[in-house]
Design a protein around this motif. Structure first.
Motif, PDB file in Angstrom:
ATOM      1  N   GLY A  42       0.790  -1.228   0.000  1.00 23.96           N
ATOM      2  CA  GLY A  42       0.000   0.000   0.000  1.00 23.96           C
ATOM      3  C   GLY A  42       0.821   1.275   0.000  1.00 23.96           C
ATOM      4  N   LYS A  45       3.675   2.007  -4.662  1.00 26.97           N
ATOM      5  CA  LYS A  45       4.625   1.565  -5.691  1.00 26.97           C
ATOM      6  C   LYS A  45       3.924   1.327  -7.034  1.00 26.97           C
ATOM      7  CE  LYS A  45       5.840  -2.116  -3.320  1.00 26.97           C
ATOM      8  NZ  LYS A  45       4.953  -1.999  -2.132  1.00 26.97           N
ATOM      9  N   THR A  47       1.019   2.295  -8.047  1.00 27.99           N
ATOM     10  CA  THR A  47       0.414   3.529  -8.557  1.00 27.99           C
ATOM     11  C   THR A  47       1.471   4.362  -9.285  1.00 27.99           C
ATOM     12  OG1 THR A  47      -1.164   3.500  -6.739  1.00 27.99           O
ATOM     13  CG2 THR A  47      -0.823   5.617  -7.831  1.00 27.99           C
ATOM     14  N   GLU A  86       2.062  -5.943 -12.000  1.00 27.00           N
ATOM     15  CA  GLU A  86       1.981  -6.738 -10.792  1.00 27.00           C
ATOM     16  C   GLU A  86       1.120  -7.968 -11.102  1.00 27.00           C
ATOM     17  OE1 GLU A  86      -0.146  -4.397  -7.885  1.00 27.00           O
ATOM     18  OE2 GLU A  86       1.282  -5.050  -6.368  1.00 27.00           O
TER      19      GLU A  86
HETATM   20  N1  ATP Z   1      -7.723   1.721  -8.108  1.00 24.75           N
HETATM   21  C1  ATP Z   1      -7.652   2.181  -6.875  1.00 24.75           C
HETATM   22  N2  ATP Z   1      -8.671   2.840  -6.301  1.00 24.75           N
HETATM   23  C2  ATP Z   1      -8.593   3.319  -5.042  1.00 24.75           C
HETATM   24  N3  ATP Z   1      -7.500   3.214  -4.261  1.00 24.75           N
HETATM   25  C3  ATP Z   1      -6.445   2.575  -4.759  1.00 24.75           C
HETATM   26  C4  ATP Z   1      -6.454   2.023  -6.097  1.00 24.75           C
HETATM   27  N4  ATP Z   1      -5.259   1.446  -6.318  1.00 24.75           N
HETATM   28  C5  ATP Z   1      -4.529   1.621  -5.208  1.00 24.75           C
HETATM   29  N5  ATP Z   1      -5.235   2.306  -4.272  1.00 24.75           N
HETATM   30  C6  ATP Z   1      -4.757   2.721  -2.953  1.00 24.75           C
HETATM   31  O1  ATP Z   1      -3.580   3.485  -3.129  1.00 24.75           O
HETATM   32  C7  ATP Z   1      -2.603   3.161  -2.149  1.00 24.75           C
HETATM   33  C8  ATP Z   1      -1.334   2.699  -2.835  1.00 24.75           C
HETATM   34  O2  ATP Z   1      -1.588   1.484  -3.512  1.00 24.75           O
HETATM   35  P1  ATP Z   1      -0.523   0.783  -4.457  1.00 24.75           P
HETATM   36  O3  ATP Z   1      -1.210  -0.353  -5.119  1.00 24.75           O
HETATM   37  O4  ATP Z   1       0.093   1.815  -5.314  1.00 24.75           O
HETATM   38  O5  ATP Z   1       0.535   0.278  -3.373  1.00 24.75           O
HETATM   39  P2  ATP Z   1       1.762  -0.734  -3.530  1.00 24.75           P
HETATM   40  O6  ATP Z   1       2.933  -0.059  -2.907  1.00 24.75           O
HETATM   41  O7  ATP Z   1       1.882  -1.188  -4.933  1.00 24.75           O
HETATM   42  O8  ATP Z   1       1.328  -1.936  -2.580  1.00 24.75           O
HETATM   43  P3  ATP Z   1       1.563  -3.544  -2.741  1.00 24.75           P
HETATM   44  O9  ATP Z   1       2.916  -3.839  -2.172  1.00 24.75           O
HETATM   45  O10 ATP Z   1       0.474  -4.106  -1.862  1.00 24.75           O
HETATM   46  O11 ATP Z   1       1.413  -3.915  -4.173  1.00 24.75           O
HETATM   47  C9  ATP Z   1      -3.241   2.118  -1.255  1.00 24.75           C
HETATM   48  O12 ATP Z   1      -3.764   2.778  -0.130  1.00 24.75           O
HETATM   49  C10 ATP Z   1      -4.343   1.551  -2.108  1.00 24.75           C
HETATM   50  O13 ATP Z   1      -5.419   1.102  -1.320  1.00 24.75           O
END
Ligand code: ATP
Ligand code: MG
Length: 313
Positions: A42, A45, A47, A86
């Motif tokens: 979360g 990354k 995003t 991913e």
């Molecule tokens: N499509 C979406 N709609 C709403 N919130 C989202 C969406 N995608 C991600 N988020 C939120 O944005 C934040 C960052 O998510 P992200 O997927 O970028 O994290 P991450 O670092 O890739 O995590 P992970 O290691 O679990 O893959 C989180 O709080 C997630 O819940």
């Protein structure tokens, strides 16, 4: 923008409704670097990566990839980057080779180019002999491998991999690491996300740590442990508590002291080896040392101090 920058973001931010997933990220990845993008679940990354490859538009801020500004999809840039999403899922009815052929065509490669490149890639990702099998028959690890091969089909200048070793067993993880090393050897810039410090440590020269959308560190792996106050401490166990030892330790300027019966913990704010000095002070005050141990100071501690213990799964 200088030629030697593969990725550059400027105050890059992304909101999902009220949720700020990426918060004013300023990140630079030099060309030919192998750059780890490290953060707990979360952190933001995926995003960030989706903005880099044009799948998501930034809410505010901007970014350049290989010298070109990115706003949404940019076919010119897309041709020069390889991307593995991913947990990639591919059509089950295609064989590994067919899948790579489809991607090769999407990248505008000629039949001859594809015929040359595909067996090479199948071999590189360790799927030799399995390229004609349907993806539906692949294990999770084999699907990750074909995902990596897919990201490399066009011989890209920049490869972006979102958690390439997630779901793999320890052997598979080592193999992915070796693959990343091979990609780097061919002069390609690699940017990959991970939530595993050890993985990043073993292949990357540079690392960016992100937590709750905020960049906490970006630089070389070597610097991360020295720039960050890595919570080094010395723990001393005495035979029995002695009046005066605490007072003697408290006079030391490089540490703060905590006492618990006959155990004393010195939280250091120096990187010097001060064990001899500490030992003399304790002995001088009449204490008998049963055990003296240095703790912390490693990369793991540096990482934990950046993201907080609660940040680690
Ligand atoms: N499509 C979406 N709609 C709403 N919130 C989202 C969406 N995608 C991600 N988020 C939120 O944005 C934040 C960052 O998510 P992200 O997927 O970028 O994290 P991450 O670092 O890739 O995590 P992970 O290691 O679990 O893959 C989180 O709080 C997630 O819940
Ligand atoms: Mg993710």
């Amino acid at each position: 923008m200088p030629e030697d920058r593969a990725i550059e973001t400027h105050d890059l931010s992304k909101n999902y409704g009220d949720r700020l997933a990426v918060d004013r990220l300023n990140l630079t990845v030099a060309s030919k670097q192998v750059h780890g993008f490290l953060g707990p679940n979360g952190a933001g990354k995926s995003t960030t990566i989706k903005m880099m490859v044009g799948l998501l538009r930034p809410t505010t801020g901007s970014l350049s990839i290989l010298g070109q500004g990115v706003r949404g999809d940019n076919p010119k840039v897309r041709r020069k980057i390889g991307y593995m999403p991913e947990l990639p899922r591919f059509p089950k009815h295609l064989s590994g080779e067919e899948l790579l052929d489809v991607y090769g065509r999407m990248y505008g490669m000629s039949k001859t180019e594809r015929q040359g490149r595909i067996p090479e890639l199948i071999k590189m990702v360790g799927l030799e002999g399995r390229g004609k099998d349907r993806i539906g028959k692949y294990s999770k690890g084999m699907q990750q491998r074909i995902g990596i091969a897919q990201a490399l089909i066009s011989d890209p200048e920049l490869v972006i991999l979102d958690e390439p070793s997630i779901g793999l067993d320890p052997v598979g993880m080592v193999e992915v690491r070796n693959m990343v090393k091979d990609i780097v050897k061919s002069g390609t810039t690699v940017f990959f996300s991970s939530h595993l410090l050890a993985e990043v440590q073993q292949v990357c020269d540079h690392v960016t740590v992100i937590h709750l959308g905020v960049m906490r560190y970006s630089g070389t792996l070597e610097d991360i442990s020295s720039k960050v106050m890595a919570r080094r401490r010395i723990v001393i166990e005495l035979e029995k508590p002695v009046d005066g030892v605490l007072a003697a330790l408290k006079t030391m300027k490089f540490a703060t002291v905590e006492a618990n019966v006959n155990t004393y913990t010195l939280h250091l704010d120096t990187r010097e080896d001060v064990r001899a000095e500490v030992s003399r002070a304790v002995t001088g005050a009449g204490g008998v040392i049963l055990r003296m141990q240095e703790e912390g100071g490693g990369l793991e501690d540096a990482f934990l101090s950046l993201v907080g213990k609660e940040g680690m799964a």
